[in-house]
Design an enzyme around this catalytic site. Sequence first.
Site, PDB file in Angstrom:
ATOM      1  N   ALA A  65      49.378  70.670 -98.046  1.00 34.12           N
ATOM      2  CA  ALA A  65      48.949  70.912 -99.422  1.00 34.12           C
ATOM      3  C   ALA A  65      47.615  71.644 -99.367  1.00 34.12           C
ATOM      4  CB  ALA A  65      48.810  69.583-100.145  1.00 34.12           C
ATOM      5  N   GLU A 112      56.411  67.579 -94.758  1.00 30.39           N
ATOM      6  CA  GLU A 112      57.160  66.841 -95.784  1.00 30.39           C
ATOM      7  C   GLU A 112      58.152  67.749 -96.526  1.00 30.39           C
ATOM      8  OE1 GLU A 112      53.349  65.520 -97.327  1.00 30.39           O
ATOM      9  OE2 GLU A 112      54.023  63.454 -97.122  1.00 30.39           O
ATOM     10  N   GLU A 132      46.898  63.950 -92.625  1.00 30.07           N
ATOM     11  CA  GLU A 132      46.164  63.581 -93.843  1.00 30.07           C
ATOM     12  C   GLU A 132      45.050  62.581 -93.555  1.00 30.07           C
ATOM     13  OE1 GLU A 132      49.481  63.852 -93.648  1.00 30.07           O
ATOM     14  OE2 GLU A 132      50.311  64.673 -95.505  1.00 30.07           O
TER      15      GLU A 132
HETATM   16  N1  CO8 Z   1      44.758  74.097 -97.417  1.00 27.63           N
HETATM   17  C1  CO8 Z   1      44.026  75.172 -97.737  1.00 27.63           C
HETATM   18  N2  CO8 Z   1      43.728  76.160 -96.878  1.00 27.63           N
HETATM   19  C2  CO8 Z   1      44.208  76.049 -95.625  1.00 27.63           C
HETATM   20  C3  CO8 Z   1      44.998  74.961 -95.216  1.00 27.63           C
HETATM   21  C4  CO8 Z   1      45.278  73.953 -96.176  1.00 27.63           C
HETATM   22  N3  CO8 Z   1      46.056  72.899 -95.898  1.00 27.63           N
HETATM   23  N4  CO8 Z   1      45.318  75.135 -93.906  1.00 27.63           N
HETATM   24  C5  CO8 Z   1      44.756  76.292 -93.532  1.00 27.63           C
HETATM   25  N5  CO8 Z   1      44.109  76.850 -94.572  1.00 27.63           N
HETATM   26  C6  CO8 Z   1      43.351  78.113 -94.576  1.00 27.63           C
HETATM   27  C7  CO8 Z   1      42.014  77.949 -93.873  1.00 27.63           C
HETATM   28  O1  CO8 Z   1      41.055  77.386 -94.751  1.00 27.63           O
HETATM   29  C8  CO8 Z   1      41.716  79.386 -93.511  1.00 27.63           C
HETATM   30  O2  CO8 Z   1      41.246  80.049 -94.651  1.00 27.63           O
HETATM   31  P1  CO8 Z   1      39.824  80.873 -94.596  1.00 27.63           P
HETATM   32  O3  CO8 Z   1      40.099  81.975 -93.611  1.00 27.63           O
HETATM   33  O4  CO8 Z   1      39.661  81.356 -95.998  1.00 27.63           O
HETATM   34  O5  CO8 Z   1      38.811  79.913 -94.117  1.00 27.63           O
HETATM   35  C9  CO8 Z   1      43.108  79.961 -93.208  1.00 27.63           C
HETATM   36  O6  CO8 Z   1      44.031  79.093 -93.829  1.00 27.63           O
HETATM   37  C10 CO8 Z   1      43.405  80.002 -91.706  1.00 27.63           C
HETATM   38  O7  CO8 Z   1      43.198  78.693 -91.191  1.00 27.63           O
HETATM   39  P2  CO8 Z   1      42.324  78.381 -89.883  1.00 27.63           P
HETATM   40  O8  CO8 Z   1      41.219  79.382 -89.766  1.00 27.63           O
HETATM   41  O9  CO8 Z   1      41.923  76.954 -89.955  1.00 27.63           O
HETATM   42  O10 CO8 Z   1      43.412  78.654 -88.757  1.00 27.63           O
HETATM   43  P3  CO8 Z   1      43.464  78.013 -87.283  1.00 27.63           P
HETATM   44  O11 CO8 Z   1      44.514  78.758 -86.576  1.00 27.63           O
HETATM   45  O12 CO8 Z   1      42.122  77.918 -86.691  1.00 27.63           O
HETATM   46  O13 CO8 Z   1      43.967  76.476 -87.535  1.00 27.63           O
HETATM   47  C11 CO8 Z   1      45.348  74.753 -88.516  1.00 27.63           C
HETATM   48  C12 CO8 Z   1      45.248  76.226 -88.042  1.00 27.63           C
HETATM   49  C13 CO8 Z   1      45.266  73.803 -87.314  1.00 27.63           C
HETATM   50  C14 CO8 Z   1      46.691  74.603 -89.209  1.00 27.63           C
HETATM   51  C15 CO8 Z   1      44.189  74.429 -89.500  1.00 27.63           C
HETATM   52  O14 CO8 Z   1      44.146  75.454 -90.497  1.00 27.63           O
HETATM   53  C16 CO8 Z   1      44.308  73.116 -90.196  1.00 27.63           C
HETATM   54  O15 CO8 Z   1      44.024  72.079 -89.611  1.00 27.63           O
HETATM   55  N6  CO8 Z   1      44.717  73.113 -91.503  1.00 27.63           N
HETATM   56  C17 CO8 Z   1      44.785  71.924 -92.308  1.00 27.63           C
HETATM   57  C18 CO8 Z   1      45.983  71.065 -91.947  1.00 27.63           C
HETATM   58  C19 CO8 Z   1      46.019  69.808 -92.778  1.00 27.63           C
HETATM   59  O16 CO8 Z   1      45.124  68.977 -92.763  1.00 27.63           O
HETATM   60  N7  CO8 Z   1      47.091  69.645 -93.584  1.00 27.63           N
HETATM   61  C20 CO8 Z   1      47.274  68.520 -94.447  1.00 27.63           C
HETATM   62  C21 CO8 Z   1      46.772  68.827 -95.832  1.00 27.63           C
HETATM   63  S1  CO8 Z   1      46.843  67.429 -96.938  1.00 27.63           S
HETATM   64  C22 CO8 Z   1      48.461  67.333 -97.378  1.00 27.63           C
HETATM   65  O17 CO8 Z   1      49.278  68.135 -96.989  1.00 27.63           O
HETATM   66  C23 CO8 Z   1      48.839  66.204 -98.295  1.00 27.63           C
HETATM   67  C24 CO8 Z   1      50.231  66.426 -98.831  1.00 27.63           C
HETATM   68  C25 CO8 Z   1      50.636  65.386 -99.828  1.00 27.63           C
HETATM   69  C26 CO8 Z   1      50.135  65.636-101.192  1.00 27.63           C
HETATM   70  C27 CO8 Z   1      50.941  64.836-102.151  1.00 27.63           C
HETATM   71  C28 CO8 Z   1      50.260  64.607-103.476  1.00 27.63           C
HETATM   72  C29 CO8 Z   1      51.056  63.669-104.357  1.00 27.63           C
END
Ligand code: CO8
Length: 258
Positions: A65, A112, A132
Site C-alpha cells: 500500500a 495480499e 508491515e
Molecule cells: N509506498 C509508497 N512508495 C513506495 C513504496 C510504498 N509501499 N514502496 C516503494 N515506494 C517508492 C519509494 O518511496 C521510492 O520513491 P522515491 O524515489 O520517490 O523515493 C520508489 O518507490 C523506489 O523505491 P526504493 O528507492 O525504496 O527502491 P529500492 O529498490 O531501494 O527498494 C523496496 C525496494 C525494498 C521494495 C523498498 O521500496 C521498500 O521497502 N518499500 C516498502 C515496502 C513495504 O513496507 N510495503 C508494505 C506497505 S504497508 C501495506 O502494504 C499495508 C497493506 C494493508 C493496508 C490495508 C488497509 C485496510
Amino acid sequence: MAYETLIVEVENHVALIRLNRPDALNALNTQLLGELADALKSTEENDKVRCVVITGSEKAFAAGADIKEMAEKTFVEVFMSNLFGRETEQFLKCRKPIIAAVSGYALGGGCELAMMCDFIIASDTAKFGQPEINLGVVAGIGGSQRLTRFVGKSKAMDMNLTGRFMDAKEAERSGLVSRVVPAKKLLEEALSAAQKIAEKSMLTTAVVKEAVNRSYETTLSEGLLFERRLFHSLFASEDQKEGMAAFLEKREPQFRDK
Ligand code: CO8
C-alpha cells in the site's frame, strides 16, 4: 476505458491488467485500487473476457500500500472511509478466473493482492513479504489470514513478525505460488494458462471457483457435500453433455457456457 495507473488490454478472451505506477514500484494508492476495482467490474461485464491476468513490472508486482498516502491518516479517517475495504471486495465478486503474474517485489498489500487472485504464477525473481511490522502496523487485507492458509502458521508468523522476504523457490515450496518460471517467460506462461482456462466452459470455471473457495469457509464434510451437489447440478448443463460426448467421440469439445 483509459486509466492512469493501469494498462488494460483484451486479446483472445483474456484481459491483461498491468499495474502501472513505475515511480512508486506500483504502490497501491486509493486511485490505483479504485481503478483496479473498476477494471475488474468491467471485465466481469465484458462477454469477450473469459479470464483475467494481473501483473506488474519486472521489478515490482506491487511494493505494498502507498505509505506516502497513508502516513498522516488518523484512525477515524481510515475507519470511516473503510480504507481499501470496498476496492478489495470487488475481487470476491469476480466469477471469472484471475491469475496473478508476479515478478519482483510483492510486499504488504502487493502480496495480499496476489493472494486475492485465484492463483499465482511467479517469476524466479519474485519476492514476497509482509513487512508491515516495520511500519508499526499489521497486514490489513489478508496477510495474516490468507497467507496463514497458504503457508501454515509457522511461516506466516515468521513472515509477519520478522518482515523478511520469501523468494520464489520458497514460495513455491510453501504452496504460496502454483509455479515458478524464468522472468522473461512470466507473461507468456501466465497468458498461456489464461488462454487454456478461456477455452473451458465459463459455467464450469465459475463453479470450480465456488467449490475451491468454499473449502476456506466450511468444514470438510460440508465442503464435500457442496462439491458433490455442484457436480450433480452440472448434469443439467449442455456443456456436460458436450464435454462427455466430445471425449467419447475423440474430438475437442465446443463449450457454449450453457
Ligand atoms: N509506498 C509508497 N512508495 C513506495 C513504496 C510504498 N509501499 N514502496 C516503494 N515506494 C517508492 C519509494 O518511496 C521510492 O520513491 P522515491 O524515489 O520517490 O523515493 C520508489 O518507490 C523506489 O523505491 P526504493 O528507492 O525504496 O527502491 P529500492 O529498490 O531501494 O527498494 C523496496 C525496494 C525494498 C521494495 C523498498 O521500496 C521498500 O521497502 N518499500 C516498502 C515496502 C513495504 O513496507 N510495503 C508494505 C506497505 S504497508 C501495506 O502494504 C499495508 C497493506 C494493508 C493496508 C490495508 C488497509 C485496510
